[in-house]
Scaffold this motif. Structure first.
Motif, PDB file in Angstrom:
ATOM      1  N   TRP A 107       0.826  -1.193   0.000  1.00  0.00           N
ATOM      2  CA  TRP A 107       0.000   0.000   0.000  1.00  0.00           C
ATOM      3  C   TRP A 107       0.869   1.254   0.000  1.00  0.00           C
ATOM      4  O   TRP A 107       2.085   1.180   0.157  1.00  0.00           O
ATOM      5  CB  TRP A 107      -0.975  -0.018   1.167  1.00  0.00           C
ATOM      6  CG  TRP A 107      -0.369   0.180   2.532  1.00  0.00           C
ATOM      7  CD1 TRP A 107      -0.337   1.345   3.242  1.00  0.00           C
ATOM      8  CD2 TRP A 107       0.272  -0.816   3.357  1.00  0.00           C
ATOM      9  NE1 TRP A 107       0.285   1.132   4.454  1.00  0.00           N
ATOM     10  CE2 TRP A 107       0.676  -0.167   4.550  1.00  0.00           C
ATOM     11  CE3 TRP A 107       0.549  -2.166   3.196  1.00  0.00           C
ATOM     12  CZ2 TRP A 107       1.334  -0.840   5.576  1.00  0.00           C
ATOM     13  CZ3 TRP A 107       1.213  -2.826   4.225  1.00  0.00           C
ATOM     14  CH2 TRP A 107       1.595  -2.181   5.395  1.00  0.00           C
ATOM     15  N   GLU A 109       2.238   4.895   1.284  1.00  0.00           N
ATOM     16  CA  GLU A 109       2.454   5.678   2.511  1.00  0.00           C
ATOM     17  C   GLU A 109       3.341   6.869   2.164  1.00  0.00           C
ATOM     18  O   GLU A 109       4.197   6.761   1.292  1.00  0.00           O
ATOM     19  CB  GLU A 109       3.190   4.842   3.565  1.00  0.00           C
ATOM     20  CG  GLU A 109       2.379   3.802   4.281  1.00  0.00           C
ATOM     21  CD  GLU A 109       1.346   4.327   5.259  1.00  0.00           C
ATOM     22  OE1 GLU A 109       1.346   5.546   5.556  1.00  0.00           O
ATOM     23  OE2 GLU A 109       0.529   3.514   5.713  1.00  0.00           O
ATOM     24  N   TYR A 113       5.814   8.363   7.177  1.00  0.00           N
ATOM     25  CA  TYR A 113       5.254   7.165   7.789  1.00  0.00           C
ATOM     26  C   TYR A 113       6.030   5.924   7.384  1.00  0.00           C
ATOM     27  O   TYR A 113       6.215   5.004   8.177  1.00  0.00           O
ATOM     28  CB  TYR A 113       3.787   7.003   7.407  1.00  0.00           C
ATOM     29  CG  TYR A 113       2.916   8.097   7.939  1.00  0.00           C
ATOM     30  CD1 TYR A 113       2.710   8.242   9.308  1.00  0.00           C
ATOM     31  CD2 TYR A 113       2.296   9.008   7.079  1.00  0.00           C
ATOM     32  CE1 TYR A 113       1.920   9.257   9.809  1.00  0.00           C
ATOM     33  CE2 TYR A 113       1.504  10.017   7.571  1.00  0.00           C
ATOM     34  CZ  TYR A 113       1.316  10.143   8.933  1.00  0.00           C
ATOM     35  OH  TYR A 113       0.535  11.142   9.437  1.00  0.00           O
ATOM     36  N   ALA A 114       6.491   5.915   6.121  1.00  0.00           N
ATOM     37  CA  ALA A 114       7.235   4.756   5.633  1.00  0.00           C
ATOM     38  C   ALA A 114       8.596   4.674   6.320  1.00  0.00           C
ATOM     39  O   ALA A 114       9.078   3.601   6.652  1.00  0.00           O
ATOM     40  CB  ALA A 114       7.401   4.828   4.126  1.00  0.00           C
ATOM     41  N   THR A 116       9.921   6.095   9.433  1.00  0.00           N
ATOM     42  CA  THR A 116       9.693   6.850  10.674  1.00  0.00           C
ATOM     43  C   THR A 116      11.002   7.252  11.348  1.00  0.00           C
ATOM     44  O   THR A 116      11.033   8.224  12.100  1.00  0.00           O
ATOM     45  CB  THR A 116       8.879   6.019  11.678  1.00  0.00           C
ATOM     46  OG1 THR A 116       9.508   4.744  11.790  1.00  0.00           O
ATOM     47  CG2 THR A 116       7.460   5.827  11.219  1.00  0.00           C
ATOM     48  N   VAL A 134       4.809   0.442   0.488  1.00  0.00           N
ATOM     49  CA  VAL A 134       5.368  -0.366   1.566  1.00  0.00           C
ATOM     50  C   VAL A 134       4.692  -1.724   1.575  1.00  0.00           C
ATOM     51  O   VAL A 134       3.527  -1.866   1.206  1.00  0.00           O
ATOM     52  CB  VAL A 134       5.206   0.301   2.955  1.00  0.00           C
ATOM     53  CG1 VAL A 134       6.040   1.555   3.044  1.00  0.00           C
ATOM     54  CG2 VAL A 134       3.758   0.595   3.248  1.00  0.00           C
ATOM     55  N   PRO A 179       7.881  -4.845  12.954  1.00  0.00           N
ATOM     56  CA  PRO A 179       8.113  -3.414  13.160  1.00  0.00           C
ATOM     57  C   PRO A 179       7.630  -2.562  11.991  1.00  0.00           C
ATOM     58  O   PRO A 179       7.797  -1.353  12.004  1.00  0.00           O
ATOM     59  CB  PRO A 179       9.643  -3.313  13.274  1.00  0.00           C
ATOM     60  CG  PRO A 179      10.176  -4.691  13.131  1.00  0.00           C
ATOM     61  CD  PRO A 179       9.121  -5.544  12.559  1.00  0.00           C
ATOM     62  N   PHE A 180       7.069  -3.184  10.975  1.00  0.00           N
ATOM     63  CA  PHE A 180       6.692  -2.454   9.769  1.00  0.00           C
ATOM     64  C   PHE A 180       5.187  -2.436   9.530  1.00  0.00           C
ATOM     65  O   PHE A 180       4.731  -1.948   8.508  1.00  0.00           O
ATOM     66  CB  PHE A 180       7.398  -3.074   8.563  1.00  0.00           C
ATOM     67  CG  PHE A 180       8.885  -3.131   8.731  1.00  0.00           C
ATOM     68  CD1 PHE A 180       9.652  -1.984   8.601  1.00  0.00           C
ATOM     69  CD2 PHE A 180       9.515  -4.312   9.064  1.00  0.00           C
ATOM     70  CE1 PHE A 180      11.025  -2.022   8.786  1.00  0.00           C
ATOM     71  CE2 PHE A 180      10.894  -4.360   9.248  1.00  0.00           C
ATOM     72  CZ  PHE A 180      11.652  -3.211   9.118  1.00  0.00           C
ATOM     73  N   GLY A 181       4.430  -3.004  10.444  1.00  0.00           N
ATOM     74  CA  GLY A 181       2.972  -3.022  10.282  1.00  0.00           C
ATOM     75  C   GLY A 181       2.548  -3.694   8.997  1.00  0.00           C
ATOM     76  O   GLY A 181       1.565  -3.302   8.377  1.00  0.00           O
ATOM     77  N   SER A 182       3.292  -4.733   8.594  1.00  0.00           N
ATOM     78  CA  SER A 182       3.032  -5.331   7.285  1.00  0.00           C
ATOM     79  C   SER A 182       2.013  -6.460   7.329  1.00  0.00           C
ATOM     80  O   SER A 182       1.682  -7.014   6.298  1.00  0.00           O
ATOM     81  CB  SER A 182       4.336  -5.894   6.708  1.00  0.00           C
ATOM     82  OG  SER A 182       5.255  -4.855   6.531  1.00  0.00           O
ATOM     83  N   ARG A 259      13.854   0.492   5.302  1.00  0.00           N
ATOM     84  CA  ARG A 259      13.039   0.968   6.427  1.00  0.00           C
ATOM     85  C   ARG A 259      13.623   0.442   7.741  1.00  0.00           C
ATOM     86  O   ARG A 259      13.972  -0.713   7.845  1.00  0.00           O
ATOM     87  CB  ARG A 259      11.587   0.500   6.272  1.00  0.00           C
ATOM     88  CG  ARG A 259      10.919   1.083   5.044  1.00  0.00           C
ATOM     89  CD  ARG A 259       9.569   0.446   4.801  1.00  0.00           C
ATOM     90  NE  ARG A 259       8.615   0.792   5.847  1.00  0.00           N
ATOM     91  CZ  ARG A 259       7.508   0.117   6.063  1.00  0.00           C
ATOM     92  NH1 ARG A 259       7.219  -0.943   5.337  1.00  0.00           N
ATOM     93  NH2 ARG A 259       6.683   0.491   7.022  1.00  0.00           N
ATOM     94  N   LYS A 260      13.686   1.336   8.725  1.00  0.00           N
ATOM     95  CA  LYS A 260      14.107   0.994  10.093  1.00  0.00           C
ATOM     96  C   LYS A 260      15.334   0.074  10.138  1.00  0.00           C
ATOM     97  O   LYS A 260      15.334  -0.933  10.856  1.00  0.00           O
ATOM     98  CB  LYS A 260      12.942   0.337  10.844  1.00  0.00           C
ATOM     99  CG  LYS A 260      11.747   1.254  10.979  1.00  0.00           C
ATOM    100  CD  LYS A 260      10.776   0.719  12.008  1.00  0.00           C
ATOM    101  CE  LYS A 260       9.549   1.625  12.095  1.00  0.00           C
ATOM    102  NZ  LYS A 260       8.573   1.201  13.065  1.00  0.00           N
TER     103      LYS A 260
END
Lengths: 273, 131, 385
Positions: A107, A109, A113-114, A116, A134, A179-182, A259-260
């Motif tokens: 989706w 972002e 947000y992608a 953070t 993401v 940690p990525f809300g995936s 990411r992160k």
């Protein structure tokens, strides 16, 4: 008939526990007769890799392409759309939806947000309104597979973090671990909300967690993932361990971010910026 | 006094435990459906297991298949008879329903008779039903 | 021994029927959830654990709190606790029954729960949580039952219960440590990612468990002829007092680290819980009342005159119990999920159906507790009479 270590272990395991031992033993016993031996193999055309990875080239991404990619993935994988008007005849008692319980595999972002951990006060203008895509990062050290109490989510040898919907008990520990809300949970039966079911791919049942599987079913047939197909070059999928692969060449020639990164999960999805 | 209670209780217990038999004595039991090969399956005459093995063990085979497909990404099954199949319930010509085209006859009639409700079709779809 | 539970006063049966009615209502709510899925709850993609797991976490603490009577009695031979040890053990049993039920009702596919045993996964903390929770439950049932039976027959409990009792102590610490590890080992959740989580859980457990036990002592005194003993209750109150102070201290340590270092992914959660975040502040009044309740409770318990006050003591204990429930139940779980890993804010509130299922689980726990306490108190009355 079937001679594989896995099935042997399985039969032995089941018999040992004494659960459903009878059919398993019968099945094992039937191996003795028959003309040859059954074997389970990969399709010769299957695409293989030591570690699958993805490069998203944000220079080639625009609003339209991003939407096409999301749509292609959603349609192909029977992902429910909670804005879809339910067919009242087919599903008469469908209760109203809670949109916060939606399902997402890939989706859009915004940058903040992608990424953070890359909060930028003076973010470059072009990133401000750009829709980053993401999805599951298929991390090398995936916290979700570590958390799962049944190995329903697990890391395949080729690096894909897979979901076994048959085994998932729906405890959602993996969702807390990611940690990525995936990851998404099927809070309800998704079928009433699937605009048009693709018979090539199963739907999910209520009570299991799901996420992007890097189109494992397509790679197995020798085809590229749907997002690559719809992405017009914005998404490349390939072998991260192979220095000659297209993804590695791209990473070699461009500056990329993940990411992160600081969490050490080693995401396999790279963003060329 | 207590003895009578116990015997009465035992009698009631036995009657309840045997209730399926009483039920079948007063009603006419459903006849077992006769398996028949239809459509493509009738002419192709090749399957993943032989007939009797199939009847007894298809559930174990499917269990092995789903682990193979999902967990080891081996999706092609070459049976003992040398024929190859796509390890899938319903995708493509070479899957279960690709050959046994009538799910109602192939799966449901026996399952209904035996009163088993496998949850395969909560996720997997019958291509015929979608259209 | 169980036959004792079938003889009781009118009030006893009224209470049992009331509990059964709540269990019935909870079951109906659960059937709704079972058939329609967890859509009947207020949980969401971002807040994927809610009221069930929150109550589970809190009750693991109540169960572990039972060890606060076991240690003084069995290790330090503190005779005053002789009469209430069994109460602590049976409270642990009831709390653990609720814990396991909360896990079951939280599952999306409860019929597959045995997959946890069929495919044991030693890398998953849930695997160990299952082991210690069931182990501690088993230990408490066996020990409690055997000791009570021996007391009834006026003989010494069998020798083998002694080592089991000692074993139950590390198990009690274990259940809450492992439960804290469920949360604090997750890389992306700043609120939980702190080494003080397990100590903090234990501190609040050793406050909430004994506090509840004191309240239960009041009920026992009122409804049975058995007297748990004022001095034992006073000692328990001191334990509660220092445990709640430790809990508050640990929380302040957490606040210092988070706010002084100012790392956004860590501050965001406490910010949300204590002051509100980007205009969302559903939990702010709850959290403050929780901490005020615990602080006031601690003050009431530390001043000897107030602690010795027969009417004030249960009130102080109730304040601490409720405060700990808010802190660990409501705040701990929601706080970890808000904001989400992508820093979106999705707030959570349980639905009516969810609350009904929760009440059903609590009623089941209280039914178990009532029956076990009925056995314990009747046996103790018998031998005195």
């Amino acid at each position: 008939m079937i001679k594989s270590r896995r099935s042997f272990l399985k039969v032995a395991g089941i018999a040992a526990i004494g659960l459903g031992a009878a059919p398993a033993i019968n099945f094992a016993a039937s191996n003795s007769h028959g003309t040859g031996e059954a074997v389970m193999t990969k399709d010769p055309e299957a695409l293989l890799a030591r570690r699958w990875g993805m490069v998203i080239d944000t220079n080639k991404l625009d609003e339209q392409i991003a939407q096409d990619i999301v749509k292609a993935c959603n349609n192909a994988h029977n992902i429910p759309d909670f804005n879809h008007e339910v067919d009242k005849e087919k599903y008469p008692d469908t209760r109203p939806v809670n949109k916060k319980q939606e399902i997402k595999w890939i989706w859009e972002e915004h940058f903040n947000y992608a990424f953070t951990d890359k909060e930028d006060e003076f973010l470059a203008e072009k990133f401000k309104n750009l829709d980053f895509l993401v999805t599951c990062n298929h991390c090398k050290n995936a916290p979700c597979t570590q958390a799962c109490p049944t190995q329903a989510t697990f890391k395949r040898e080729d690096g894909i973090v897979m979901m076994d919907y048959h085994r998932c008990i729906g405890c959602r520990f993996c969702m807390a671990a990611c940690p990525f809300g995936s990851r998404s949970f099927n809070f309800r039966d998704p079928r009433p909300f699937i605009p048009k079911i693709n018979p090539e791919y199963p739907t999910r049942t209520k009570g299991v967690v799901e996420k992007c599987d890097l189109c494992a079913e397509r790679l197995a047939r020798g085809e590229q993932p749907y997002c690559v197909e719809a992405g017009q070059g914005a998404i490349i999928v390939g072998d991260l361990e192979d220095p000659e692969s297209e993804v590695r060449v791209l990473l070699n020639e461009n500056y990329s971010i993940r990411r992160k990164q600081s969490l050490g999960t080693q995401p396999s999805v790279y963003y060329v910026v | 006094m207590k003895k009578n209670y116990i015997i009465a209780g035992l009698a009631i217990f036995v009657i309840i435990v045997l209730s399926p038999f009483w039920f079948n004595m007063v009603t006419t039991p459903m006849a077992a459906p006769k398996p028949e090969l239809l459509g493509k399956a009738a002419t192709t005459k090749k399957c993943v297991l032989d007939k009797y093995d199939m009847r007894a063990n298809h559930m174990s085979l499917l269990d092995t298949w789903r682990d193979s497909v999902v967990r080891s990404s081996d999706r092609k099954y070459t049976a003992a008879n040398g024929h190859s199949f796509n390890m899938s319930l319903s995708t493509g010509e070479n899957s279960c329903l690709g050959c046994h085209e009538d799910k109602a006859k192939f799966c449901d009639s026996c399952h209904t008779y035996a009163s088993v409700t496998p949850y395969c079709w909560e996720c997997h779809t019958n291509p015929k039903e979608i259209q | 021994m169980l036959e004792i539970a079938f003889k009781g006063s009118k009030n006893y049966w009224l209470w049992i029927v009331l509990l059964l009615a709540v269990i019935g209502a909870g079951t109906i709510a659960y059937i709704n959830q079972f058939t329609n899925g967890l859509m009947t709850t207020g949980m969401s993609r971002d807040v994927s654990w809610g009221f069930y797991i929150a109550n589970f976490t809190f009750l693991v603490g109540v169960a572990a709190g039972g060890v606060m009577v076991v240690i003084p009695y069995y290790i330090h031979d503190y005779e005053k606790f002789h009469r209430i040890t069994i109460l602590g053990e049976f409270l642990a049993v009831a709390a653990l029954v609720m814990c396991l039920l909360f896990i079951i009702v939280d599952l999306g596919q409860p019929t597959r729960v045995l997959n946890v045993l069929l495919y044991p996964s030693p890398k998953s903390i849930l695997f160990y949580d299952m082991l210690v929770l069931n182990g501690y439950l088993f230990l408490n049932i066996v020990i409690g039952w055997k000791v009570l039976e021996a007391e009834r027959n006026q003989v010494k409990p069998p020798m083998w219960t002694k080592p089991l009792t000692y074993l139950s102590i590390p198990f009690a610490i274990g259940i809450h440590t492992v439960t804290a590890y469920l949360y604090c080992g997750l890389p992306g959740r700043g609120y939980w990612l702190t080494a003080i989580l397990a100590p903090r859980f234990l501190a609040s457990a050793f406050a909430a468990g004994p506090a509840f036990l004191i309240i239960l002592c009041y009920f026992i005194k009122k409804f049975t002829k058995f007297d748990p003993g004022w001095e034992a209750m006073q000692t328990l109150a001191k334990i509660v007092c220092w445990a709640v102070i430790a809990n508050l201290f640990f929380f302040l340590c957490e606040c210092f680290v988070v706010f002084y270092s100012g790392i956004p992914s860590h501050t965001a959660h406490l910010q949300y819980l204590l002051f509100g975040y980007h205009g969302y502040h559903a939990l702010v009044p709850w959290m403050w009342s929780g901490f005020i309740l615990m602080t006031l409770g601690a003050i009431f318990l530390i001043i000897p005159k107030l602690r010795n006050n027969y009417t004030l003591l249960p009130v102080s204990c109730a304040m601490i119990f409720i405060g700990a429930w808010i802190d660990k139940g409501l705040g701990m779980i929601s706080g970890g999920f808000v904001p989400s890993p992508l820093h979106h804010v999705t707030e959570y509130a349980p639905t009516g159906n969810e609350i009904m299922v929760t009440l059903g689980v609590y009623a089941t726990g209280f039914l178990v507790l009532t029956i076990l306490y009925k056995l314990a108190t009747t046996v103790k009355e018998e031998i005195r009479g």
